[in-house]
Each structure stands twice: as C-alpha cells, then as structure tokens.
Design a protein around this motif. Structure first.
Motif, mmCIF file in Angstrom:
data_model
loop_
_atom_site.group_PDB
_atom_site.id
_atom_site.type_symbol
_atom_site.label_atom_id
_atom_site.label_comp_id
_atom_site.label_asym_id
_atom_site.label_seq_id
_atom_site.Cartn_x
_atom_site.Cartn_y
_atom_site.Cartn_z
ATOM 1 N N ARG A 112 -15.343 4.912 -9.089
ATOM 2 C CA ARG A 112 -14.145 4.071 -9.086
ATOM 3 C C ARG A 112 -13.617 3.791 -10.490
ATOM 4 O O ARG A 112 -12.418 3.598 -10.671
ATOM 5 C CB ARG A 112 -14.425 2.734 -8.398
ATOM 6 C CG ARG A 112 -14.665 2.839 -6.913
ATOM 7 C CD ARG A 112 -14.809 1.437 -6.324
ATOM 8 N NE ARG A 112 -15.315 1.476 -4.970
ATOM 9 C CZ ARG A 112 -14.552 1.628 -3.888
ATOM 10 N NH1 ARG A 112 -13.254 1.796 -4.019
ATOM 11 N NH2 ARG A 112 -15.091 1.628 -2.689
ATOM 12 N N LYS A 138 -16.931 -4.194 -6.864
ATOM 13 C CA LYS A 138 -17.258 -2.998 -6.071
ATOM 14 C C LYS A 138 -18.250 -2.135 -6.832
ATOM 15 O O LYS A 138 -18.134 -2.002 -8.064
ATOM 16 C CB LYS A 138 -16.005 -2.136 -5.837
ATOM 17 C CG LYS A 138 -14.863 -2.819 -5.135
ATOM 18 C CD LYS A 138 -13.661 -1.863 -4.992
ATOM 19 C CE LYS A 138 -12.529 -2.503 -4.219
ATOM 20 N NZ LYS A 138 -11.374 -1.600 -4.071
ATOM 21 N N GLN A 170 -19.135 -4.046 -1.563
ATOM 22 C CA GLN A 170 -18.030 -4.842 -2.118
ATOM 23 C C GLN A 170 -18.225 -6.316 -1.816
ATOM 24 O O GLN A 170 -18.691 -6.666 -0.739
ATOM 25 C CB GLN A 170 -16.704 -4.435 -1.465
ATOM 26 C CG GLN A 170 -16.340 -3.005 -1.699
ATOM 27 C CD GLN A 170 -14.917 -2.697 -1.273
ATOM 28 O OE1 GLN A 170 -14.137 -3.585 -0.996
ATOM 29 N NE2 GLN A 170 -14.598 -1.425 -1.249
ATOM 30 N N GLU A 200 -12.119 -5.786 -9.787
ATOM 31 C CA GLU A 200 -10.664 -5.627 -9.806
ATOM 32 C C GLU A 200 -9.973 -6.869 -9.270
ATOM 33 O O GLU A 200 -10.522 -7.577 -8.412
ATOM 34 C CB GLU A 200 -10.179 -4.393 -9.027
ATOM 35 C CG GLU A 200 -11.071 -3.859 -7.981
ATOM 36 C CD GLU A 200 -10.488 -2.669 -7.239
ATOM 37 O OE1 GLU A 200 -10.953 -1.573 -7.545
ATOM 38 O OE2 GLU A 200 -9.626 -2.857 -6.360
ATOM 39 N N ALA A 201 -8.793 -7.115 -9.784
ATOM 40 C CA ALA A 201 -8.009 -8.247 -9.294
ATOM 41 C C ALA A 201 -7.679 -8.015 -7.833
ATOM 42 O O ALA A 201 -7.413 -6.883 -7.421
ATOM 43 C CB ALA A 201 -6.725 -8.365 -10.108
ATOM 44 N N VAL A 252 -5.322 -7.825 -4.878
ATOM 45 C CA VAL A 252 -3.878 -7.596 -4.803
ATOM 46 C C VAL A 252 -3.329 -8.309 -3.561
ATOM 47 O O VAL A 252 -3.756 -8.012 -2.445
ATOM 48 C CB VAL A 252 -3.571 -6.079 -4.709
ATOM 49 C CG1 VAL A 252 -2.071 -5.838 -4.626
ATOM 50 C CG2 VAL A 252 -4.183 -5.340 -5.890
ATOM 51 N N GLU A 283 -0.567 -2.087 3.394
ATOM 52 C CA GLU A 283 -1.340 -0.974 2.848
ATOM 53 C C GLU A 283 -0.747 0.300 3.425
ATOM 54 O O GLU A 283 -0.527 0.386 4.639
ATOM 55 C CB GLU A 283 -2.805 -1.078 3.240
ATOM 56 C CG GLU A 283 -3.531 -2.165 2.490
ATOM 57 C CD GLU A 283 -5.032 -2.092 2.692
ATOM 58 O OE1 GLU A 283 -5.695 -1.256 2.042
ATOM 59 O OE2 GLU A 283 -5.543 -2.864 3.511
ATOM 60 N N HIS A 338 -6.473 -2.578 8.023
ATOM 61 C CA HIS A 338 -7.940 -2.614 7.894
ATOM 62 C C HIS A 338 -8.458 -3.960 8.372
ATOM 63 O O HIS A 338 -7.784 -4.965 8.246
ATOM 64 C CB HIS A 338 -8.365 -2.466 6.426
ATOM 65 C CG HIS A 338 -8.064 -1.126 5.828
ATOM 66 N ND1 HIS A 338 -6.821 -0.794 5.360
ATOM 67 C CD2 HIS A 338 -8.857 -0.047 5.618
ATOM 68 C CE1 HIS A 338 -6.854 0.445 4.891
ATOM 69 N NE2 HIS A 338 -8.070 0.927 5.039
ATOM 70 N N ASN A 379 -4.995 2.073 -4.814
ATOM 71 C CA ASN A 379 -6.357 1.592 -4.567
ATOM 72 C C ASN A 379 -7.330 2.728 -4.878
ATOM 73 O O ASN A 379 -8.119 2.645 -5.799
ATOM 74 C CB ASN A 379 -6.486 1.096 -3.117
ATOM 75 C CG ASN A 379 -7.911 0.663 -2.804
ATOM 76 O OD1 ASN A 379 -8.642 0.239 -3.708
ATOM 77 N ND2 ASN A 379 -8.324 0.780 -1.554
ATOM 78 N N GLU A 380 -7.241 3.817 -4.126
ATOM 79 C CA GLU A 380 -8.150 4.940 -4.364
ATOM 80 C C GLU A 380 -7.565 6.196 -3.730
ATOM 81 O O GLU A 380 -6.603 6.126 -2.978
ATOM 82 C CB GLU A 380 -9.534 4.650 -3.786
ATOM 83 C CG GLU A 380 -9.524 4.421 -2.285
ATOM 84 C CD GLU A 380 -10.901 4.087 -1.727
ATOM 85 O OE1 GLU A 380 -11.881 4.038 -2.499
ATOM 86 O OE2 GLU A 380 -10.997 3.880 -0.505
HETATM 87 P P1 AMP Z 1 -11.812 0.371 -0.509
HETATM 88 O O1 AMP Z 1 -13.187 0.716 -0.037
HETATM 89 O O2 AMP Z 1 -11.707 0.202 -1.984
HETATM 90 O O3 AMP Z 1 -10.764 1.270 0.052
HETATM 91 O O4 AMP Z 1 -11.480 -1.060 0.112
HETATM 92 C C1 AMP Z 1 -11.397 -1.267 1.514
HETATM 93 C C2 AMP Z 1 -10.307 -2.264 1.832
HETATM 94 O O5 AMP Z 1 -10.562 -3.512 1.150
HETATM 95 C C3 AMP Z 1 -8.916 -1.855 1.365
HETATM 96 O O6 AMP Z 1 -8.300 -0.994 2.266
HETATM 97 C C4 AMP Z 1 -8.235 -3.217 1.298
HETATM 98 O O7 AMP Z 1 -7.902 -3.696 2.591
HETATM 99 C C5 AMP Z 1 -9.327 -4.096 0.724
HETATM 100 N N1 AMP Z 1 -9.246 -4.078 -0.754
HETATM 101 C C6 AMP Z 1 -9.921 -3.272 -1.601
HETATM 102 N N2 AMP Z 1 -9.592 -3.512 -2.888
HETATM 103 C C7 AMP Z 1 -8.679 -4.502 -2.869
HETATM 104 C C8 AMP Z 1 -7.935 -5.199 -3.882
HETATM 105 N N3 AMP Z 1 -8.106 -4.944 -5.196
HETATM 106 N N4 AMP Z 1 -7.064 -6.165 -3.471
HETATM 107 C C9 AMP Z 1 -6.893 -6.461 -2.153
HETATM 108 N N5 AMP Z 1 -7.569 -5.843 -1.168
HETATM 109 C C10 AMP Z 1 -8.447 -4.881 -1.499
#
Ligand code: AMP
Length: 364
Positions: free
Chosen positions: A98, A138, A149, A173-174, A176, A181, A204, A255-256
C-alpha cells in the motif's frame, strides 16, 4: 492456446468460463485440493513458491496470469524469465504494498488521501498530528476485504490498533468522508489499446463489497478514465485492471488498484457487450479488445457466507445467478447475482430484493 493461472478460485473460474468459447485451455496452480476452478482445466496442486510446479506451469502455458495480487514477487519474476506473464511483475509489486502504491499514484498525478508510513507505535503517534482523526491504520501488505485494518477515532485508539497489527509495517491514511465509492475497470492489450467500462458504483459493508451498480453517463467517468490511463501507461500494463476511487465533493481520490479482474466488474458478464473476463483474456493474448458498452442497466449482488436457494433467485426475471462451487464459510464470497433490466426503477427494485435475500443468508 493454453492459459496458466496462479490461483484457482472464483476469478480464475470465471476467466476460464469466458475462455472456453474462444477455444482456450487452462492450467491452474493452487495449493487447495478443492479450489473451485480445478475441474475447468489441469490442476497443479501445491504452493505458489514450489519452483518445480512453477516451471511446469511456465512450460505448459503459452501465457501466465493470476487471479490475486499477493503472489510473491520472486514467483512472478521466476515465471517471467520462463514465459510471458501478464500483468507484469512490476504491476504486482506496486499493487501489493500500500505504501509503494500510494507513492506511485502521487508520482503520476493521481490524488490519494493523506498518508504516512508507520513502523512502530512511536511512528504512529508522531505522524497523527499531520494526518488527523479519523484515520485508518492498514497493514502495508496482505490486506484485502478490510482485513488488517483499524479505524482510529482518537489518540486513545493508537496503542490497541498498533498491537492488533502484530508489528507488521503499516500505513496510516486520513479517513475520506466520501459521498460514493466507484471503480473504473479498464483493459489494455499488448498493442497499447485501452477500453474502459462504465464506472461501477460500489457499496461496502465491513470492508467487503456487497453491491456494485453499473452507472450510466457518470459525471466522474472522464476523470476516472484519465487516472486509470495514467496508471496503465506508467506500468506498461497488459490485462484488466480495476482502480477503486472515493468521490468526495466532485473529486476522485484513489484508494487502491487491483492488477486483475475485479469483483466490482462481475456485472459485465451479462451487463456488457464483452465481459471483463473475456477482455482480460483478449488483452493478454494480444487479441483485439471487445466493446465494453453496457447492454442495459446492470447491478451485482454478492452472496457472502451463505447461499440463497437457487430456484428462488432464478425465478426472478432479469436475474442471473453465479454459484462458485465453494462451501459456504463465514465471510467467504460464494456466489453473486447479476441483475439486468431496462429501467433504473426496476434495477433499483430488483437489486434491493436480491440484496435483502443476500443479507438473510449472510453470516459475516
Ligand atoms: P481497502 O481494503 O483499502 O479497499 O478498504 C476497504 C474499504 O474500507 C473501502 O472500500 C472503504 O469502504 C473503506 N476505506 C478504506 N480506506 C478508507 C479511507 N482512507 N477513508 C474512508 N474509507 C476507507
């Protein structure tokens, strides 16, 4: 032509199902004896770092691809010295860490949330003044579906969140405050041609994707395409890629990305002219890419942890069921349904109906 796939889960299964009409054959490497794609091709049964099996895979496949990004970098590198591997080991390396991924986004002008690397509790305490609350801690690697996370609401959460991670390198990370999404799925072939699907709007819960809806004339489509084009070109990428984005106040923040076919693109099987699975195969085989146009209004609902009664879903006109052949287990994706209709109203109504059934069997 024979396509080798690292992993034999549902993504590999749907890639193989899309490849059969094109006369393709498949060979999978997967450590699980009952992986759900196994009976769609040859199965090399063993660990991903078993050099003997990797050599067999490289030897017997004309091209190798994968269904998940957490393939050890040395494995992708080893395969690439023996056969064609798409997407490239470089794309994997960027996607599986990440911190590297966020640095890469920033280098090519893709906005991200504020973030900082964290290697100790002292690091975390030090960087939080700059990041602010709420935030998300994370693990840098091996995280998916919200695993590894923790949400940080105040300084009181830092020690427990850090200890939950067991000392692995992390990123904070901050948080958001997004309105939506979305994800943009695109395919790029060896000639550098690129096609883009209409944005998927994603819902999600608990860090796991539940519902995706194909958007029509989305106001964020152009910006998302600009971002994903930069990513595909900077990585000289071949195959399907999904970029996950937050929309906040009319801006997109990354995000990713997933260097593979993606759950938010499952609606393309019935909902687009060419599915993401077929386009992935076309891309890695050097074939012309297929049209990505939506063929109606489409959405997808995941079944997680439990299966619906097949007849009750198939009895609903416009709904298609995909069972992955996996034993239901807590938090495990075992099936999805695609809803395809002609109007937004019926799409909303049917998606709600299927999501209610999915929630009833969901144990996560
Ligand atoms: P990820 O595994 O990083 O894709 O995170 C899974 C889910 O967590 C995302 O689809 C978002 O719903 C939530 N999420 C992850 N990072 C953030 C962020 N920086 N701000 C707000 N929601 C987040």
């Amino acid at each position: 032509m024979k396509v080798g796939i690292l992993g034999a889960g549902q993504l590999a299964r749907m890639i193989a199902l899309a490849g059969y009409p094109l006369g393709l054959e498949f060979i999978f490497l997967d450590p699980s004896a009952d992986a759900c794609a196994n009976h769609l091709g040859e199965h090399l049964h063993g660990d991903y770092n078993n050099l003997d099996l990797l050599a067999q895979l490289a030897d017997r496949a004309d091209v190798v691809t994968y269904e998940f990004e957490n393939v050890p970098a040395e494995v992708a590198g080893f395969l690439a010295t023996h056969t064609q591997v798409h997407p490239s080991p470089k794309a994997l390396a960027v996607a599986q860490d990440r911190l590297t991924e966020k640095n890469f986004f920033n280098d090519i002008g893709i906005a991200t949330p504020a973030y900082a690397a964290v290697n100790s509790l002292a690091d975390l305490q030090a960087v939080m003044a700059g990041i602010g609350y709420p935030a998300i801690l994370k693990s840098r690697t091996q995280g998916y579906d919200g695993k590894g996370q923790s949400v940080l609401k105040s300084a009181d959460d830092l020690a427990s969140a850090w200890h939950t991670l067991d000392g692995v390198p992390a990123i904070v990370e901050a948080f958001v405050p997004f309105q939506r999404e979305v994800s943009v799925i695109a395919a790029r072939n060896v000639n550098g041609d690129i096609v883009y699907y209409p944005l998927s709007e994603n819902l999600h819960r608990g860090g796991i994707l539940r519902v995706s809806e194909c958007t029509t004339d989305d106001p964020m489509q152009t910006q998302a395409q600009t971002y994903v084009t930069r990513l595909l070109e900077a990585l000289d990428y071949v195959g399907v890629l999904a970029l996950e984005l937050f929309e906040v106040d009319g801006r997109l923040i990354a995000n990713e990305f997933a260097p593979r076919v993606h759950n938010s693109g499952h609606w393309t099987i019935e909902g687009a002219e060419t599915s993401q699975f077929e386009n992935h195969l076309r891309a890695i085989l050097g074939l012309p890419l297929g049209a990505t146009t939506a063929v109606g209004k489409a959405a997808m609902v995941n079944f997680i942890g439990g299966l619906p009664e097949t007849g009750s879903i198939l009895g609903i006109p416009g709904v298609h069921l995909h069972l992955y052949g996996k034993e239901p287990r807590k938090g495990r994706k075992v099936a999805h349904a695609t809803i395809r209709t002609l109007t937004d109203a019926t799409l909303g109504e049917l998606t709600q109906k299927i999501a209610t059934i999915a929630n009833q069997v969901d144990d996560s």
